[in-house]
Design a protein around this motif. Structure first.
Motif, mmCIF file in Angstrom:
data_model
loop_
_atom_site.group_PDB
_atom_site.id
_atom_site.type_symbol
_atom_site.label_atom_id
_atom_site.label_comp_id
_atom_site.label_asym_id
_atom_site.label_seq_id
_atom_site.Cartn_x
_atom_site.Cartn_y
_atom_site.Cartn_z
ATOM 1 N N GLN A 5 -3.389 4.941 -2.507
ATOM 2 C CA GLN A 5 -3.830 4.338 -3.609
ATOM 3 C C GLN A 5 -2.994 4.905 -4.601
ATOM 4 O O GLN A 5 -2.666 3.934 -5.727
ATOM 5 C CB GLN A 5 -5.327 4.460 -3.774
ATOM 6 C CG GLN A 5 -6.018 3.372 -2.781
ATOM 7 C CD GLN A 5 -7.616 3.577 -2.881
ATOM 8 O OE1 GLN A 5 -8.046 4.331 -3.675
ATOM 9 N NE2 GLN A 5 -8.352 2.522 -2.326
ATOM 10 N N SER A 6 -2.968 6.069 -4.823
ATOM 11 C CA SER A 6 -2.386 6.928 -6.378
ATOM 12 C C SER A 6 -0.931 6.475 -5.966
ATOM 13 O O SER A 6 -0.291 6.027 -7.168
ATOM 14 C CB SER A 6 -2.683 8.300 -6.325
ATOM 15 O OG SER A 6 -1.732 8.920 -7.066
ATOM 16 N N GLY A 7 -0.239 6.384 -4.999
ATOM 17 C CA GLY A 7 1.204 5.987 -4.766
ATOM 18 C C GLY A 7 1.280 4.493 -5.192
ATOM 19 O O GLY A 7 2.345 4.099 -5.782
ATOM 20 N N ILE A 9 -0.796 2.657 -7.170
ATOM 21 C CA ILE A 9 -0.880 2.499 -8.532
ATOM 22 C C ILE A 9 0.218 2.913 -9.429
ATOM 23 O O ILE A 9 0.820 2.189 -10.148
ATOM 24 C CB ILE A 9 -1.922 3.341 -8.996
ATOM 25 C CG1 ILE A 9 -3.376 2.500 -8.494
ATOM 26 C CG2 ILE A 9 -2.224 3.518 -10.526
ATOM 27 C CD1 ILE A 9 -4.626 3.714 -8.757
ATOM 28 N N GLU A 10 1.254 4.141 -8.747
ATOM 29 C CA GLU A 10 2.472 4.432 -9.474
ATOM 30 C C GLU A 10 3.361 3.278 -9.461
ATOM 31 O O GLU A 10 4.104 3.168 -10.225
ATOM 32 C CB GLU A 10 2.804 5.792 -8.928
ATOM 33 C CG GLU A 10 1.982 7.025 -9.422
ATOM 34 C CD GLU A 10 2.395 8.246 -8.731
ATOM 35 O OE1 GLU A 10 3.617 8.499 -8.007
ATOM 36 O OE2 GLU A 10 1.668 9.382 -8.715
ATOM 37 N N GLN A 11 3.598 2.812 -8.091
ATOM 38 C CA GLN A 11 4.542 1.761 -7.718
ATOM 39 C C GLN A 11 4.153 0.490 -8.698
ATOM 40 O O GLN A 11 5.073 -0.013 -9.366
ATOM 41 C CB GLN A 11 4.404 1.359 -6.432
ATOM 42 C CG GLN A 11 5.068 2.275 -5.600
ATOM 43 C CD GLN A 11 5.198 1.823 -3.904
ATOM 44 O OE1 GLN A 11 4.214 0.938 -3.581
ATOM 45 N NE2 GLN A 11 5.980 2.685 -3.161
ATOM 46 N N ILE A 12 2.871 0.127 -8.871
ATOM 47 C CA ILE A 12 2.562 -0.880 -9.707
ATOM 48 C C ILE A 12 2.957 -0.627 -11.266
ATOM 49 O O ILE A 12 3.350 -1.344 -11.852
ATOM 50 C CB ILE A 12 1.073 -1.093 -9.612
ATOM 51 C CG1 ILE A 12 0.792 -2.085 -8.167
ATOM 52 C CG2 ILE A 12 0.434 -2.151 -10.511
ATOM 53 C CD1 ILE A 12 -0.650 -2.085 -7.884
#
Length: 110
Positions: A5-7, A9-12
């Motif tokens: 999820q963190s990855g 969010i970072e991509q978003i």
């Protein structure tokens, strides 16, 4: 799962930044295009004005030449009329002289 999820969010966030950057670049290109278009319109307007001025100048010259030629034509017509009158007068004078000559010749022979 939290890492994925963190990855995501970072991509978003990264995609949002890219989108914002592309939006800014697009706006800059649009503004640049608009300025170029305005400059082209301005140049075309100036060129059009120059062409119109040149055309008006040429028309003025042509009108002046037409007036000049009309004056010369009138003068030539007047001279031709005068010359015709002189020719008629000379022909009349010649006829008178011929008649007098024939009259005188007839009197001398009689």
């Amino acid at each position: 799962r939290e890492e994925s999820q963190s990855g995501l969010i970072e991509q978003i966030e990264s995609l949002k930044k890219d989108k914002n950057e592309l939006g800014r670049k697009l706006a800059e290109e649009k503004e640049s295009w608009r300025m170029h278009e305005e400059e082209l319109k301005k140049q075309m307007g100036e060129e059009q004005r120059v062409l119109i001025q040149e055309g008006e100048s040429m028309m003025a010259e042509l009108r002046q030449k037409i007036e000049e030629y009309q004056g010369k034509l009138s003068e030539s017509e007047s001279e031709a009329y005068t010359a015709r009158q002189q020719v008629e007068e000379i022909n009349d004078e010649r006829k008178n002289l011929e008649e007098k000559y024939l009259e005188t010749s007839g009197q001398i022979s009689s």
